[in-house]
Design a protein around this motif. Sequence first.
Motif, mmCIF file in Angstrom:
data_model
loop_
_atom_site.group_PDB
_atom_site.id
_atom_site.type_symbol
_atom_site.label_atom_id
_atom_site.label_comp_id
_atom_site.label_asym_id
_atom_site.label_seq_id
_atom_site.Cartn_x
_atom_site.Cartn_y
_atom_site.Cartn_z
ATOM 1 N N GLU A 141 0.740 -1.212 0.149
ATOM 2 C CA GLU A 141 -0.021 -0.057 0.134
ATOM 3 C C GLU A 141 0.745 1.346 0.144
ATOM 4 O O GLU A 141 0.476 2.240 -0.575
ATOM 5 C CB GLU A 141 -0.923 -0.069 1.171
ATOM 6 N N GLU A 192 2.282 1.795 -3.498
ATOM 7 C CA GLU A 192 1.073 2.308 -4.412
ATOM 8 C C GLU A 192 0.831 3.683 -4.028
ATOM 9 O O GLU A 192 0.486 4.482 -4.969
ATOM 10 C CB GLU A 192 -0.195 1.370 -4.027
ATOM 11 N N GLU A 193 0.737 3.951 -2.814
ATOM 12 C CA GLU A 193 0.474 5.398 -2.263
ATOM 13 C C GLU A 193 1.477 6.423 -2.481
ATOM 14 O O GLU A 193 1.190 7.349 -3.204
ATOM 15 C CB GLU A 193 0.301 5.556 -0.791
ATOM 16 N N THR A 194 2.741 5.864 -2.499
ATOM 17 C CA THR A 194 3.761 6.700 -3.022
ATOM 18 C C THR A 194 4.076 7.135 -4.471
ATOM 19 O O THR A 194 4.217 8.262 -4.799
ATOM 20 C CB THR A 194 5.119 6.018 -2.565
ATOM 21 N N ALA A 195 3.651 5.776 -5.200
ATOM 22 C CA ALA A 195 3.418 6.152 -6.773
ATOM 23 C C ALA A 195 2.603 7.075 -6.958
ATOM 24 O O ALA A 195 2.687 7.859 -8.034
ATOM 25 C CB ALA A 195 3.006 4.547 -7.367
ATOM 26 N N VAL A 196 1.174 7.051 -6.305
ATOM 27 C CA VAL A 196 0.044 7.618 -6.857
ATOM 28 C C VAL A 196 0.451 9.132 -6.270
ATOM 29 O O VAL A 196 0.271 10.082 -6.974
ATOM 30 C CB VAL A 196 -1.273 7.423 -6.152
ATOM 31 N N LYS A 197 1.089 9.456 -5.113
ATOM 32 C CA LYS A 197 1.523 10.657 -4.791
ATOM 33 C C LYS A 197 2.434 11.473 -5.710
ATOM 34 O O LYS A 197 2.290 12.757 -6.105
ATOM 35 C CB LYS A 197 2.019 10.659 -3.417
ATOM 36 N N GLU A 198 3.458 10.660 -6.044
ATOM 37 C CA GLU A 198 4.288 11.100 -6.992
ATOM 38 C C GLU A 198 3.669 11.615 -8.388
ATOM 39 O O GLU A 198 4.143 12.492 -8.929
ATOM 40 C CB GLU A 198 5.570 10.091 -7.560
ATOM 41 N N VAL A 199 2.807 10.600 -8.836
ATOM 42 C CA VAL A 199 2.295 11.094 -10.115
ATOM 43 C C VAL A 199 1.342 12.168 -10.162
ATOM 44 O O VAL A 199 1.183 12.956 -10.951
ATOM 45 C CB VAL A 199 1.440 9.930 -10.365
ATOM 46 N N ASN A 200 0.759 12.302 -8.862
ATOM 47 C CA ASN A 200 -0.196 13.841 -8.577
ATOM 48 C C ASN A 200 0.623 14.788 -8.525
ATOM 49 O O ASN A 200 0.514 16.052 -8.993
ATOM 50 C CB ASN A 200 -1.002 13.349 -7.267
ATOM 51 N N GLU A 201 1.798 14.601 -7.964
ATOM 52 C CA GLU A 201 2.880 15.884 -7.759
ATOM 53 C C GLU A 201 3.382 16.173 -9.149
ATOM 54 O O GLU A 201 3.487 17.355 -9.269
ATOM 55 C CB GLU A 201 3.584 15.577 -6.706
ATOM 56 N N GLU A 247 2.039 15.669 -11.765
ATOM 57 C CA GLU A 247 0.823 16.386 -12.884
ATOM 58 C C GLU A 247 0.596 17.736 -12.318
ATOM 59 O O GLU A 247 0.390 18.754 -13.041
ATOM 60 C CB GLU A 247 -0.571 15.323 -12.576
#
Length: 234
Positions: A98, A101-110, A112
């Motif tokens: 998790e 996944e959370e880090t990956a999502v956070k990095e993608v959001n940042e 973006e």
Amino acid sequence: MDAGAIASGTATGGAGYVAVKGGGEALAKQAVKEGAEIGAKKTAQEVAEAGAKTVTKEVAEAGAEKAVQEGLEATGRKGLKETAEELAKKVTNKFTKEGVEETAVKEVNEHEQIVTNKLDGIAREEKIMKGLDFRYGKNNVLREQFIRDKNGEIIKDPVTGTARRLDFVVRGKDKVIKMVEVTSKTAPKEMQKAKEQRIVEWAEAHDGAFIKDSRTGELLKIPEIVHTEIKRLK
């Protein structure tokens, strides 16, 4: 009456009766005593044997119960340990997965958000540039200019060790007539303004501040009365 008289038969009938009776009582007492002693010994032996068996049984049962209990406790501890280890692994794996996944999502959001901010910034600058081009002429509007010294070297802030790059500079014949910084409605600019002020003050103490026209290579002085204007757009 003595025993000899009784044995020889010289004693009278009454006396013999008394003697026999006395002897019988004595023998009876002796027999009872011996019987009692034998019975007592037997009883004591039986009681001892019975007690020994009982004690042995109780000891054996207690030992068995203790052994079983210790075995169960050991097994229980082992079982609990193994269960705890398995649970810890599962929890660790879960949170690791998790977390990734959370880090990956956070990095993608940042990422973006950075891209979005950059695109928004470009759009704001394009809008300001069109206005400056229209008013001062395209050849007089210079983009992204560093503040330099009289030798054309980029000046660095004595506090932060970084340079100051201006979004837009409008040139006149031989000097700067306007400087513009473009930003969003809410972006803080206090630290940037303070840095620029320190650089300009240092430059003024060393023969002035300049920018360099990248198209002509000409150094253009920034007059002390010209300050950066901040244009805020959505």
